[in-house]
Design an enzyme around this catalytic site. Structure first.
Site, PDB file in Angstrom:
ATOM      1  CD  GLU A  98      31.916  30.933  29.558  1.00  0.00           C
ATOM      2  OE1 GLU A  98      31.472  32.071  29.326  1.00  0.00           O
ATOM      3  OE2 GLU A  98      31.188  29.981  29.882  1.00  0.00           O
ATOM      4  CG  ASP A  99      30.339  35.599  30.207  1.00  0.00           C
ATOM      5  OD1 ASP A  99      30.632  34.427  30.538  1.00  0.00           O
ATOM      6  OD2 ASP A  99      29.173  36.010  30.154  1.00  0.00           O
ATOM      7  CG  ASP A 102      28.883  31.975  39.323  1.00  0.00           C
ATOM      8  OD1 ASP A 102      29.435  32.091  40.425  1.00  0.00           O
ATOM      9  OD2 ASP A 102      27.650  32.059  39.184  1.00  0.00           O
ATOM     10  CG  PHE A 151      24.507  38.984  38.894  1.00  0.00           C
ATOM     11  CD1 PHE A 151      24.564  37.639  38.537  1.00  0.00           C
ATOM     12  CD2 PHE A 151      24.010  39.903  37.972  1.00  0.00           C
ATOM     13  CE1 PHE A 151      24.122  37.213  37.285  1.00  0.00           C
ATOM     14  CE2 PHE A 151      23.558  39.479  36.726  1.00  0.00           C
ATOM     15  CZ  PHE A 151      23.618  38.136  36.385  1.00  0.00           C
ATOM     16  NE  ARG A 164      23.529  39.706  26.036  1.00  0.00           N
ATOM     17  CZ  ARG A 164      23.778  38.583  26.718  1.00  0.00           C
ATOM     18  NH1 ARG A 164      24.941  38.412  27.268  1.00  0.00           N
ATOM     19  NH2 ARG A 164      22.859  37.645  26.837  1.00  0.00           N
TER      20      ARG A 164
END
Ligand code: IMP
Ligand code: MG
Length: 175
Positions: A98-99, A102, A151, A164
């Site tokens: 996963e990036d 959260d 964020f 990205r």
């Protein structure tokens, strides 16, 4: 879409490279002599995954699943499978790539989906871990960085599809 935002570098390209290498080394040691199935969660993890696999010294297959939950900078909590796996996880040592974790809602969803398919084991590997933001208590065995509630964008992570391609990870400040 018109956007007015500032970005502040949080982790440089060099630091990311070093942490990704360390993480790949840990995985390679833990799964020495075994073959793993990496499941990269699209779209955010494609940059991380492509660097990670080139540092692994074990055998692996890579598959992709596309999940969607975010709209802008807010998690909707409503996960949709946009594109399914092609490999069968049954009997495999699965590592979810996963990036960022959260709220944990996405990973929790994916862990439940996968458990129905009888993998031998499932662990999670995340580029970034926002530990303080959890709604679902999920275990993230491997993570390159722990961060606060900011964020972030870059190195695969987006804001409404943008940023990205940044080679570093940056905090996005929406004005
Ligand atoms: P969770 O379900 O809340 O854990 O969110 C997981 C997904 O939300 C990640 O795979 C990202 O795609 C996205 N996400 C969460 N935080 C951020 C962020 O700071 N920047 C970009 N995407 C994020
Ligand atoms: Mg994602």
């Amino acid at each position: 879409m018109k956007m007015n935002a500032d970005i502040d570098v949080l982790f440089t390209r060099e630091l990311i490279q070093e942490r990704v290498r360390q993480t790949a080394r840990r995985i390679s040691e833990d799964f020495k002599g075994r073959k793993v199935l990496l499941i990269a969660v699209l779209r955010g993890s494609f940059v991380f995954c492509s660097d990670l696999i080139r540092e692994l010294t074990i055998e692996f297959k890579v598959d992709f699943i596309s999940l969607s939950s975010y709209s802008g900078a807010v998690s909707s909590g409503n996960i949709k499978v946009m594109s399914e796996l092609r490999e069968d996880p049954a009997g495999e040592d699965v590592i979810i790539v996963e990036d960022i974790i959260d709220t944990g809602i996405t990973l929790d969803f994916l862990l439940k989906e996968l458990s129905l398919k009888n993998p031998k084991s499932v662990s999670a590997c995340a580029l970034l871990n926002k530990k303080g933001a959890r709604i679902k208590d999920v275990a993230v065995k491997y993570s390159c960085f722990e961060i606060g509630g900011q964020f972030v964008v870059g190195y695969g992570l987006d804001y409404n599809g943008l940023y990205r391609g940044l080679p570093y990870i940056a905090i996005l400040k929406i004005k």
